[in-house]
Write an enzyme that holds these catalytic residues in place. Structure first.
Site, PDB file in Angstrom:
ATOM      1  N   LYS A  85      48.110  39.079  44.056  1.00 45.54           N
ATOM      2  CA  LYS A  85      49.467  39.334  44.540  1.00 45.54           C
ATOM      3  C   LYS A  85      49.777  38.614  45.857  1.00 45.54           C
ATOM      4  O   LYS A  85      50.021  37.418  45.829  1.00 45.54           O
ATOM      5  CB  LYS A  85      49.717  40.845  44.567  1.00 45.54           C
ATOM      6  N   ASP A 114      39.287  47.214  45.020  1.00 46.00           N
ATOM      7  CA  ASP A 114      40.340  46.416  44.400  1.00 46.00           C
ATOM      8  C   ASP A 114      41.539  46.430  45.341  1.00 46.00           C
ATOM      9  O   ASP A 114      42.322  47.370  45.353  1.00 46.00           O
ATOM     10  CB  ASP A 114      40.693  46.989  43.025  1.00 46.00           C
ATOM     11  N   TYR A 174      44.352  51.042  38.285  1.00 48.35           N
ATOM     12  CA  TYR A 174      44.550  49.887  37.404  1.00 48.35           C
ATOM     13  C   TYR A 174      43.847  48.684  38.014  1.00 48.35           C
ATOM     14  O   TYR A 174      43.989  48.424  39.203  1.00 48.35           O
ATOM     15  CB  TYR A 174      46.050  49.602  37.252  1.00 48.35           C
TER      16      TYR A 174
HETATM   17  C1  LIG Z   1      48.258  43.973  39.653  1.00 42.95           C
HETATM   18  C2  LIG Z   1      46.910  44.530  39.820  1.00 42.95           C
HETATM   19  C3  LIG Z   1      45.787  43.944  39.213  1.00 42.95           C
HETATM   20  C4  LIG Z   1      45.908  42.824  38.222  1.00 42.95           C
HETATM   21  O1  LIG Z   1      46.392  41.668  38.784  1.00 42.95           O
HETATM   22  P1  LIG Z   1      47.094  40.558  37.811  1.00 42.95           P
HETATM   23  O2  LIG Z   1      47.381  39.426  38.738  1.00 42.95           O
HETATM   24  O3  LIG Z   1      48.294  41.220  37.236  1.00 42.95           O
HETATM   25  O4  LIG Z   1      46.093  40.208  36.774  1.00 42.95           O
HETATM   26  C5  LIG Z   1      44.539  44.430  39.530  1.00 42.95           C
HETATM   27  N1  LIG Z   1      44.393  45.467  40.388  1.00 42.95           N
HETATM   28  C6  LIG Z   1      45.434  46.053  40.982  1.00 42.95           C
HETATM   29  C7  LIG Z   1      45.203  47.167  41.950  1.00 42.95           C
HETATM   30  C8  LIG Z   1      46.733  45.637  40.701  1.00 42.95           C
HETATM   31  O5  LIG Z   1      47.770  46.261  41.249  1.00 42.95           O
END
Ligand SMILES: *Cc1c(COP(=O)(O)O)cnc(C)c1O
Length: 436
Positions: free
Chosen positions: A275, A247, A156
């Site tokens: 995060k 990511d 994701y």
């Molecule tokens: C949460 C998440 C995102 C998106 O971040 P948001 O602040 O919710 O837009 C992207 N990549 C990973 C791996 C995530 O866990």
């Protein structure tokens, strides 16, 4: 560091308050929530509304105290309402909440990120993980002059159009959608997105601008990279001149001081963060090699901007959060996660439930099927009905897991041994209760 409070919750605490709020919420907010997984659709029932939180605990609007493993899906690492972060935000707010001009704290946060993540020679701050990945991809395409991107099934990367193809997290729960992963995403938006299985190195060609990967997959439960997978991606990207994007929105500053790239010794061209670096406020960042990053406006032709980017409160919170994350903190996180993983494993085994408790450093994931998952097909074998039953049985016993079978748990610095043991004891009781 367990923060015990004498207060039982807000003075307005009343039976039925959660349900009453949800009823008002659904009348004005689609599904009653501002992010789908919060609506409890995949576990049934209706959500508790949080009134306040401190350390490992949240209190709902009915005054019920929960031991919290959600921790804002990983945005919180030092426990809720950590005094250092609260004070930093309070002080920053007094000086104004947004200016539209650069500030010293933006420089400090970028310097701090670069100091921890050596691959990040240049850093740009944004306001969410979604923005970070979306911007990193645009940059990779702009810098290479190529259109195609490769992502991994079950990874994701936020909710931008081109990345909503076979994504994990809440997207995994929308039935009948394969690619694109959402209504409203035009086929053209994902026409240049190739989705391939996790943990296998794809063969690329010179039409590929970028490969984007969660270096430890944490949105299809927890799926660790197999030895050689990340190294293989590095080599294959180098062979064809594609940009490798990690990511690290979950793994960054959580898995290690320098994130997954430090732990696995593989340096991507670009990294995305979110995060943890916001300390619970709205921060994302992407960074990488200077020659790549200098394609960004105003230096180069790749446009990227944000009214609230580098916001004073958000950077204050992020700097305060990172100030708490020293070597001792990472050692403590590791020990805490090991205690939790061991406890959950024992609890599920004692109840006779097929399971695999995955752990990579401080990340702990529950897979309710036999065997370790290595890709999305494996991950989707998890028993989602059993997860729903376990979720509610655990919640009834005062422990908050995420209301979705593909989310992981986030033990943090506020979860001391007594808290972990209390969680494990309640999960064990719940597991006996729901065991098939
Ligand atoms: C949460 C998440 C995102 C998106 O971040 P948001 O602040 O919710 O837009 C992207 N990549 C990973 C791996 C995530 O866990």
């Amino acid at each position: 560091m367990t923060a015990e409070s004498t207060s039982a919750g807000p003075s307005s605490a009343a039976a039925g308050a959660n349900a009453a709020l949800f009823e008002r919420a659904v009348a004005v907010i689609p599904g009653g929530v501002n992010s789908p997984v919060r609506a409890f659709r995949s576990v049934g029932g209706t959500p508790y509304f949080v009134a306040r939180a401190e350390g490992p605990h949240v209190w709902d609007t009915e005054g019920r105290r929960l031991l919290d493993l959600v921790q804002s899906y990983g945005a919180i690492i030092a426990g809720h309402a950590h005094p250092t972060i609260v004070e930093a935000v309070r002080r920053a707010a007094g000086d104004g909440t947004s200016y539209g001009a650069p500030t010293e704290r933006e420089v400090l946060l970028a310097e701090e990120i670069r100091a921890r993540v050596p691959g990040c020679e240049r850093v740009r701050l944004v306001s969410s993980g979604t923005e970070a990945t979306m911007s990193a991809l645009r940059l990779a395409r702009g810098a290479t002059g190529r259109d195609r991107i490769v992502k991994f099934a079950g990874n994701y990367h936020g909710h931008s159009d081109g990345l909503l193809a076979e994504a994990g997290s809440g997207v995994a729960l929308i039935e009948g959608t394969v690619s694109p992963g959402s209504a409203g995403v035009p086929a053209g938006a994902v026409a240049d997105t190739a989705v391939v299985p996790y943990n296998r190195v794809p063969t690329l060609d010179d039409t590929v601008a970028a490969v984007i990967v969660e270096p430890v997959a944490a949105n299809m439960g927890l799926v660790a990279p197999r030895p050689g997978f990340l190294e293989g991606l590095r080599a294959e990207c180098d062979r064809v001149g594609a940009v490798l994007i990690f990511d690290e929105v979950i793994t960054g500053f959580r898995l290690a001081r320098g994130g997954a790239q430090e732990r696995y010794g593989v340096t991507p061209d670009l990294s995305c963060f979110g995060k943890v670096i916001g300390g619970g406020l709205n921060v994302g960042a992407f960074g990488g090699r200077a020659d790549l990053m200098e394609h960004l406006a105003p230096l180069g032709p790749v446009y990227q901007a944000g009214t609230l980017s580098g916001n004073p409160l958000a950077t204050a919170a992020g700097l305060a959060a990172l100030s708490l994350l020293d070597a001792d903190a990472y050692a403590a996180l590791d020990r805490t996660a090991a205690r939790l993983a061991g406890g959950l494993d024992g609890a599920l085994a004692a109840a006779g439930i097929d399971h695999h408790v995955g752990r990579v450093g401080p990340l702990v994931g529950l897979h309710l099927a036999a065997g370790e998952p290595h890709d999305y097909d494996d991950a989707r074998r998890t028993d989602t009905d059993l997860y729903a039953a376990l979720f509610h049985a655990v919640l009834d016993r005062g422990v908050a897991l995420a209301p979705g079978p593909y989310e992981i748990t986030f033990p943090g610095l506020a979860h001391d041994d007594a808290v972990i043991d209390a969680i494990v004891e309640r999960v064990a009781d719940a597991a006996r209760h729901v065991a098939p």
